[in-house]
Design an enzyme around this catalytic site. Structure first.
Site, PDB file in Angstrom:
ATOM      1  N   GLU A 171       6.338   2.873   5.932  1.00  0.00           N
ATOM      2  CA  GLU A 171       6.867   1.180   4.997  1.00  0.00           C
ATOM      3  C   GLU A 171       6.683   0.243   6.000  1.00  0.00           C
ATOM      4  OE1 GLU A 171      10.918   3.693   3.889  1.00  0.00           O
ATOM      5  OE2 GLU A 171      10.959   2.328   4.955  1.00  0.00           O
TER       6      GLU A 171
ATOM      7  N   CYS B 121       2.413   5.571   0.980  1.00  0.00           N
ATOM      8  CA  CYS B 121       2.852   6.955   1.020  1.00  0.00           C
ATOM      9  C   CYS B 121       1.748   8.276   1.413  1.00  0.00           C
ATOM     10  CB  CYS B 121       3.142   7.195  -0.964  1.00  0.00           C
ATOM     11  SG  CYS B 121       3.254   6.689  -1.653  1.00  0.00           S
TER      12      CYS B 121
ATOM     13  N   GLU C 218       1.061  10.985   0.707  1.00  0.00           N
ATOM     14  CA  GLU C 218      -0.088  11.359   0.142  1.00  0.00           C
ATOM     15  C   GLU C 218      -1.038  11.091   0.187  1.00  0.00           C
ATOM     16  OE1 GLU C 218       3.299  10.877  -1.143  1.00  0.00           O
ATOM     17  OE2 GLU C 218       3.398  11.824  -2.819  1.00  0.00           O
TER      18      GLU C 218
END
Length: 144
Positions: A54, A63, A65
């Site tokens: 973040e 993210c 992924e």
């Protein structure tokens, strides 16, 4: 470039799950307090992981992924066989966001297995095509 999805056995998915759990432990999520770990199975059997990272400027957050995909691509991998996503603090299975689905479909065919959930017992077992139906990228690629 034609891609064919592999269908790993449950033991390989257990390895992916454990790797995703470890990756979630590396999450940097001081704002959402929502760690996510992802583990990608490469066609050669190796596993590449990613965690969500973040930023206080939320649009700059990455993210788990996509972190895994970008790491894999940077290491020279070009197609993936399976993905496991772990969200250890969630109360229910949380699938990949739309941006991640779009990125994943760039490198994996619709039949690629995707498992996601907060723990092994509650994993949702699906495919990339089920998560992202009507993917125009693959339709365009076959039309060319």
């Amino acid at each position: 470039m034609e891609q064919k999805a592999l269908h790993p056995d449950e033991e390989k998915f257990r390895q992916l799950y454990e790797a995703a759990c470890t990756a979630a432990g590396n999450s940097y999520s001081p704002y959402s307090h929502f760690p996510v770990g992802a583990a990608l199975l490469m066609e050669d059997g190796s596993i590449i992981t990613g965690a969500n990272i973040e930023n206080r400027s939320f649009g700059l957050t990455n993210c788990a992924e996509r972190s895994a995909v970008f790491t894999a691509m940077s290491a020279g991998h070009r197609s993936f066989a399976a993905l496991v996503i772990v969200t250890p603090t969630s109360d229910y299975p949380v699938g990949p966001c739309g941006a991640c689905r779009q990125v994943l479909t760039e490198f994996a065919p619709p039949e690629t297995p995707v498992w996601f959930g907060p723990n092994w017992e509650t994993m949702v077992k699906t495919t990339l095509g089920a998560l992202y139906p009507y993917d125009s990228l693959h339709e365009l690629a076959t039309a060319l």
